[in-house]
Each structure stands twice: as C-alpha cells, then as structure tokens.
Write a protein that holds these residues in place. Sequence first.
Motif, PDB file in Angstrom:
ATOM      1  N   GLU A 425       0.823  -1.202   0.000  1.00  0.00           N
ATOM      2  CA  GLU A 425       0.000   0.000   0.000  1.00  0.00           C
ATOM      3  C   GLU A 425       0.862   1.259   0.000  1.00  0.00           C
ATOM      4  N   MET A 426       0.402   2.287  -0.680  1.00  0.00           N
ATOM      5  CA  MET A 426       1.058   3.595  -0.594  1.00  0.00           C
ATOM      6  C   MET A 426      -0.018   4.651  -0.595  1.00  0.00           C
ATOM      7  N   LEU A 427       0.033   5.552   0.377  1.00  0.00           N
ATOM      8  CA  LEU A 427      -0.970   6.610   0.538  1.00  0.00           C
ATOM      9  C   LEU A 427      -2.403   6.057   0.455  1.00  0.00           C
ATOM     10  N   GLY A 428      -2.615   4.938   1.113  1.00  0.00           N
ATOM     11  CA  GLY A 428      -3.963   4.404   1.212  1.00  0.00           C
ATOM     12  C   GLY A 428      -4.448   3.682  -0.028  1.00  0.00           C
ATOM     13  N   MET A 429      -3.572   3.572  -1.059  1.00  0.00           N
ATOM     14  CA  MET A 429      -3.991   2.855  -2.260  1.00  0.00           C
ATOM     15  C   MET A 429      -3.058   1.673  -2.482  1.00  0.00           C
ATOM     16  N   PHE A 431      -0.890  -1.149  -4.502  1.00  0.00           N
ATOM     17  CA  PHE A 431      -0.101  -1.081  -5.726  1.00  0.00           C
ATOM     18  C   PHE A 431      -0.794  -1.859  -6.843  1.00  0.00           C
ATOM     19  N   VAL A 432      -1.224  -3.060  -6.477  1.00  0.00           N
ATOM     20  CA  VAL A 432      -1.710  -3.995  -7.488  1.00  0.00           C
ATOM     21  C   VAL A 432      -3.223  -4.133  -7.410  1.00  0.00           C
ATOM     22  N   GLY A 433      -3.827  -4.476  -8.491  1.00  0.00           N
ATOM     23  CA  GLY A 433      -5.256  -4.780  -8.477  1.00  0.00           C
ATOM     24  C   GLY A 433      -5.987  -4.025  -9.566  1.00  0.00           C
ATOM     25  N   PRO A 434      -7.172  -4.486  -9.895  1.00  0.00           N
ATOM     26  CA  PRO A 434      -7.932  -3.839 -10.964  1.00  0.00           C
ATOM     27  C   PRO A 434      -8.481  -2.476 -10.541  1.00  0.00           C
ATOM     28  N   GLY A 435      -8.769  -2.313  -9.259  1.00  0.00           N
ATOM     29  CA  GLY A 435      -9.311  -1.042  -8.785  1.00  0.00           C
ATOM     30  C   GLY A 435     -10.755  -0.899  -9.192  1.00  0.00           C
ATOM     31  N   ASP A 436     -11.523  -0.137  -8.413  1.00  0.00           N
ATOM     32  CA  ASP A 436     -12.901   0.144  -8.796  1.00  0.00           C
ATOM     33  C   ASP A 436     -13.204   1.601  -8.511  1.00  0.00           C
ATOM     34  N   GLU A 437     -14.434   1.972  -8.657  1.00  0.00           N
ATOM     35  CA  GLU A 437     -14.811   3.369  -8.532  1.00  0.00           C
ATOM     36  C   GLU A 437     -14.475   3.937  -7.157  1.00  0.00           C
ATOM     37  N   LEU A 438     -14.643   3.098  -6.135  1.00  0.00           N
ATOM     38  CA  LEU A 438     -14.440   3.565  -4.761  1.00  0.00           C
ATOM     39  C   LEU A 438     -12.972   3.483  -4.376  1.00  0.00           C
ATOM     40  N   GLN A 439     -12.334   2.412  -4.777  1.00  0.00           N
ATOM     41  CA  GLN A 439     -10.995   2.147  -4.289  1.00  0.00           C
ATOM     42  C   GLN A 439     -10.052   1.954  -5.471  1.00  0.00           C
ATOM     43  N   HIS A 440      -9.243   2.967  -5.718  1.00  0.00           N
ATOM     44  CA  HIS A 440      -8.322   2.852  -6.853  1.00  0.00           C
ATOM     45  C   HIS A 440      -7.052   2.143  -6.418  1.00  0.00           C
ATOM     46  N   THR A 441      -6.295   1.687  -7.406  1.00  0.00           N
ATOM     47  CA  THR A 441      -4.960   1.174  -7.100  1.00  0.00           C
ATOM     48  C   THR A 441      -3.980   1.979  -7.946  1.00  0.00           C
ATOM     49  N   GLU A 443      -1.864   0.842  -9.961  1.00  0.00           N
ATOM     50  CA  GLU A 443      -1.851   0.283 -11.321  1.00  0.00           C
ATOM     51  C   GLU A 443      -2.977   0.851 -12.161  1.00  0.00           C
ATOM     52  N   SER A 444      -4.203   0.867 -11.594  1.00  0.00           N
ATOM     53  CA  SER A 444      -5.348   1.329 -12.375  1.00  0.00           C
ATOM     54  C   SER A 444      -5.269   2.833 -12.590  1.00  0.00           C
ATOM     55  N   LEU A 445      -4.704   3.534 -11.595  1.00  0.00           N
ATOM     56  CA  LEU A 445      -4.653   4.993 -11.663  1.00  0.00           C
ATOM     57  C   LEU A 445      -3.646   5.438 -12.720  1.00  0.00           C
ATOM     58  N   LEU A 446      -2.480   4.797 -12.731  1.00  0.00           N
ATOM     59  CA  LEU A 446      -1.435   5.208 -13.666  1.00  0.00           C
ATOM     60  C   LEU A 446      -1.521   4.462 -14.992  1.00  0.00           C
ATOM     61  N   GLY A 447      -2.369   3.455 -15.027  1.00  0.00           N
ATOM     62  CA  GLY A 447      -2.522   2.707 -16.262  1.00  0.00           C
ATOM     63  C   GLY A 447      -1.310   1.887 -16.635  1.00  0.00           C
ATOM     64  N   VAL A 448      -0.591   1.396 -15.619  1.00  0.00           N
ATOM     65  CA  VAL A 448       0.594   0.585 -15.908  1.00  0.00           C
ATOM     66  C   VAL A 448       0.445  -0.788 -15.249  1.00  0.00           C
ATOM     67  N   THR A 449       1.295  -1.692 -15.633  1.00  0.00           N
ATOM     68  CA  THR A 449       1.366  -2.977 -14.952  1.00  0.00           C
ATOM     69  C   THR A 449       2.722  -3.048 -14.266  1.00  0.00           C
ATOM     70  N   LEU A 450       2.695  -3.222 -12.948  1.00  0.00           N
ATOM     71  CA  LEU A 450       3.957  -3.237 -12.204  1.00  0.00           C
ATOM     72  C   LEU A 450       4.706  -4.531 -12.486  1.00  0.00           C
TER      73      LEU A 450
END
Lengths: 687, 75
Positions: A425-429, A431-441, A443-450
């Motif tokens: 986790e970093m700043l409450g989000m 790193f990994v995961g698909p993310g959804d409307e409520l809880q971003h990750t 990866e989903s936020l930056l559009g990258v695959t770690l």
Amino acid sequence: MSLPESMSRVVIVGGKNRLEETVNALFKVGAIHLIDYINDSDEGLSIGAPLPFSSKASERLLKIRAATKDLGIDAAKAEFEPFSLDDIKARISSGEVETVEKTVFDAIEERNRIAQRITESELKAQSLEDLSKLPLKLEDYSGYESLTVIVGTVKDDCSEQLAQVPNAEFFISAPDKKSVPVVAVFVANSDKDKASAVLSEHGFTEMAVPAGTGAPADMLASVKQEIEEAKAALEAVNVRIADLAEKHGSFLVASDEELSDEVSRGEVPLRIATTEYSYVIDAWVPTAKTSQVEKGLKDILGEGVYMEVQETRSRKMHDEEAAEPRFKKTPTKWKNGKYAKRYEYPVSLVSVPKYQELDPSLLVGIFFPLFFGFMVGDLGYAIPFIVLGAYGIKVAKSKDFQAIATVLFFGGIWAAIFGTFFFGEMLGMHFVGPGDELQHTWESLLGVTLPEWFTGAMIGGHGISKIGEEYIGFLLKLTVYIGIVHILISYFVGLYNATIQHGFKDAMHHKGGWIFSTVGIVLLCYAITQVMFSGNPLEGMLLYLLIAGVVCIVIGVVLGWPAEGAQAVLELPGIVGNILSYTRLAAIGMSKAGMALAFNYIALIMLAGIGSTGGSSIVGIIFGALVFLIGHLMIWVLAILSAGLHGLRLQYVESMNKFFDGGGVEYAPLKTRFKHIIKTAKMETEV
Amino acid sequence: MDIGLIAIGAGLAVGLTGLGAGLAEKDVGAAAVGAITEDVSLFGKAMVLMVLPETIVIFGLVVAILAAFVLPGMI
C-alpha cells in the motif's frame, strides 16, 4: 536484554590533610558513586566540613547565575564559544566574575530605573489628559485654606446632585463614549463630607493633580516629550544589555560550569565520614572497574590512600534486605548496546530499572518500532517518517526529541517494510489490483502494470487489504497471535527476574503460574471460538484442546495461589483483556486506511473527474490537490500520535507490567561534566 | 432488516464503549495533567494510568467487527 552492571561496595580511607587531593582524584577517576554518610551511624565519626574554596565558589556561582538570568542567557539553547579550563580558571581568579556581575547589575539597575520613570510619567500624562477637559489651570487646584479640592473621575454625570451640596462649586466634563466624566469639586471644609457622599454614590475614583502651573494641555506636551526621551533611553539600555549578553555570554556559561564543578567538589566532604585525622568514604564502583579505580587512586595519591572492596552485591533480594539501610540500594548502571541505549529514556519515563532486574530497553527497542510500523503500514507515510526521524536523530538535542526521532526512524523503516511487502500500500492505495470506482490502485490509476518481481514480493501477489472484508478476520487473528507471543515473552522475562531475585521455586509461584494460565486461556478460547464462530463440532482435536486449556488454567491457579491468592483466579479474564488489547494493532491501521480511502475518493473525483461523469477543471484540480495534501498530512500527523502512543502503551501496560518493578537509583559517579569547557589533556586519567 | 439491526448493534458497541472510555479517561486525564505539572518525571506512570480505560473501546471494536463481518454470514 541485560542486567545492570554488577556493582561492588568499596571503602576508601586516608588522611584528612589530603582530603582535597583525594576529592580531586575521585573526580578524575570518575567511577565512584558516593554513598551518603548519615550522621551518628558510627561512634567517633562525623560529617566532614566543606573544602575551603567552596564558599567563595558558591558566592561567585550565585553572582554568575543572577547575571545569566538578568541577561536572559539560555545555556541549553544557544551556541557558545568553548573555553579552555586553564583560561576560565585564570579569569575567574582574576576577579572577572565580580566585574562582569557589577557591569550587568548596573545596566539592569538603569533599565529598571528608566522603566519606573516611564510608568510614572505615563500615569501623569493620563491625569493631565483628563484634567485638560476642565477649563482650569493647574495652579487653580491648590493653595486654599478654607476650601477642599476633590478631583477625580465618576461613572456618570452627577451635576444635579452636586448642585445640591451647599457651599460648593464644581466643574464636570461632558461624558463621551471613550471616557468617563472628570470632576473637580471646590467645597468649604465644613461641607466636605456631603460632597464626598454624593461622589461616592457615583463611583468616584480620586486622581492626583500634578504639581505645576499653566494649562494641563501645555504640561501634557512636555510630559509626552519626556516619555519619548525615556523610551529612547530604555531602548539604548536594552541594546547595551544585549551587547553585554553577547560579549559575556560564553564567559558566563563556561564559568557557571567551572564553578558548579568546584562547588560539587567542595561539598563532597559533607557526604562522607571523617574523624579528627582521617576520612572514610563508602562508595559503589562497577565490579569490573574496582582494580582500575584502586590503581587510579594510588597513581594520584601514592600510598596515602587505602581502598578495600567490601562486597560484590548479588542479584538476590535477600542480600539487599539484609544490608545496612544506607547500603541497601545498589545503583543501576545501564548496560546496553548502541541501539538499545536509545530506548533507555522511554523506560526511565516509567522508572529506572532496579539493580536486580533485566533492563527492558532492548525489548522495548524491538517491539515498539515494530508495532509502530505495523500500525502505520503504508509506504507513502513511511518515507517522511524515515526522513524526519533521521533528521531528528542528527540534530535533536533534548532527550524527548531524540527518543521520538528514534522511534520515527526505526518505526518508519518497519512501516516501509510492512507497507510494501505485507499490505502492498502507498498513501492508502494498493499497488496492485484492478481497482474500482471507490478504491483505486496505483496500477489502475497510472494505467501501468507493475513488474512481476515487485508484485511477487508481496503477500499473495497484492498485499493484505486493511479494510477488505476477507482480510479483517485474518488481521484480527494475526494481531492476537502477536499479542500472545509478546505477553508470553514478557512473562518469561518476569520468570527470569523472579528466579535471580528469589530462586526458581518462588519464581514459579509468582510468574510460572501466570504462564500456565495464559497458555490455558489461549487454548480454551481457541477451542471455544472454533466451536462458536466456525461452527465446528466439539469433538476430536478441539475437545482435547479444550481439556488441555482447562488443565493448564488449573495448574496455573494452583501454582500461583501461594503467591497471588485470589488474584490468581480473579485476574484470569484480565489475560483475555490483555491479549485482545493487541487487536488495536489492526484497528488503528484500519482506521487510517478508512480515512485515506475517503480522502483519495474525494480528491480523485475533483482532480480528474475519475469515478464521476464530469471532466476535470482548473478549480477541481486545485481543490482536489488541496484535499489530497491536507487529508494525507492529517492522517500522517495522527499516525504519530495514535501509532506512537498505542505502541508505547502496549510496551508499558501489556508488557512491562508483567515483569518490570523499577524504582532503581541511577548510577551517578563523581565526575566533571563540562559541555562548553575544553578539558586539557593532563586532567583526564578517567578509568 | 437483520443486516440493519446488526449494523446498529455494531455501531452501539463502538459508540457506547467509546463513551464509557471517554468518561473514565476524563477524570484520569485531568488528574494526570495535574500530576505532570507538579512533577514531569511522573509522565510514564501517568500515561500508563491514562490509557488503561481505553481498552474498553478495543473490546467494543472487536465486538463491532465480529458483529459486522461474522454475523451476516450466520443468518
């Protein structure tokens, strides 16, 4: 974990004519913890007299302290140029203390005089200002034989009532919003009381009329002029005082140190026993240093001194109880490595460990940062903690800030480890995961695959979510297990302490019983929860666990009964409480993750329109960034408080309560402690 | 309906224990601050006493979490 250093009690005897030399030698050796001599404890011995130089030194110290205070110098805060010891000694004996004190005293005196003058003039200006509202000159107020003049202020207009007073003439100023009316009454001596009575009904306050002639307004101008001049003079004196502080600051601080040292040397004889021709000193010396101390004293004093080791104190409480009252308490000399040393301060906030028990510093040093890191558990918060902690360790001077910086630094490192590999986790989000409307990750936020190596290092490839429904049970269980381990470690430390203090049999009664009870409660509760919440039938393994638990509790109570009595039974639920108390490790992480989730959600909607239908705007970006910054800053600050205090509490209450008695006396050897004085090479022969 | 009741129960568990701990800590805290003003070295002991009642909230929290996450699976 280590016991405080072993101590030996020594007696040092020598001729009184060489007392001063001896005292200096004791200070040079620097390893002698004096035992105060109590008068009348032995026949023929009495407390010694202070060394001859000490009264002069205390007198000078008093002057130095007064001057330091007057000049507003804070030795702990400011930087001062260092002095060499010879230099400072020469300057003190040439009478510089007296000269400096005189100069400072004169300057302060002058400042007080001017300040006094300003206050008086301001009062005078106030009365003149009031009087200038009346159409009278200053000389009109005095010089009557049959008339009494009453001047002052009243709360409200009372002209009508004053007009009723016989043989009186009065002047009253019109009331305005800013001030109350000023009144001057000229009344025949015989009717004075009547006028006073009227005035006192209207809240009269008398005022002194300044001596002088002419209109009050004219005089007011000259008084104001005087005030201005006095203020300028005050300013000049203040500058002079600041210059004095600048000029003499270093000298004052250094001579304070030197004179304090002299006074403490001079007063040593007051703490030891003397006869007509000799002295007897009782003292504690670290056992490992006794021969060095003896050699050190012999080197300085030659054959004129005799030292003998009386006893080496064991850790048995029985030995302490059997000793003579003034030899009972053995001083505690902390014995810690570089890391554990940093945690001596938090331990000493509760109490100094006693001579006969393990010093908990290392245990606190291991678990406190670990718990802190677990509760923070977020890479984004960990990095500022590490940076701030490292900076604090480097620059902080006070013990409090050093301790806080230490915890922030090492706790921050743990937080980074847990945040990255355990929670992911970093700043409450995450790193990994698909993310959804409520809880971003991320990866989903930056559009990258770690990269695989990074995500693979995390538990389950994505980390544990602090508020994910599926992990809450796991986190709670995990923290309970951490608690069981921590508590059992504490009890075993307690068992060790009790064993060295009272022997193994007593230790088993005092602490062993609790160990059995704790294990029993754990087994019992495990079986019960399995049956109640997981719906497993009570048979097979679970049944055996339940029985084993009950047996352990019974053994624990029977063992503990002789030492603890009914407490051994009454405190059983307390064990459950203590263990459940560790669920705060998960709960605090959870609450922080919850807040972070909320702030991220709001901020991201505003920032980029993510999650909502609308696009982003300039205003949205600014406010979104503000919410993000302030929100996370708030969580971060709260983390210091909550994670810090709760981490500390788990050490103090749940852990140290199980084994730590405290109440020790800190080892304080006779020693010169200079901060601003540079010691010359030859004075150091410390062992 | 049942979920709603469980949520209310969980809320009450945290809320009431929080209130209880607050009431207890109010008195301890006032006394602790007074003691520390007189003698700073009492900080450690004062803190231990200060945080004792707060365990109640942790119990409340555990009950609430169990109620919120375990009970829905059982109905």
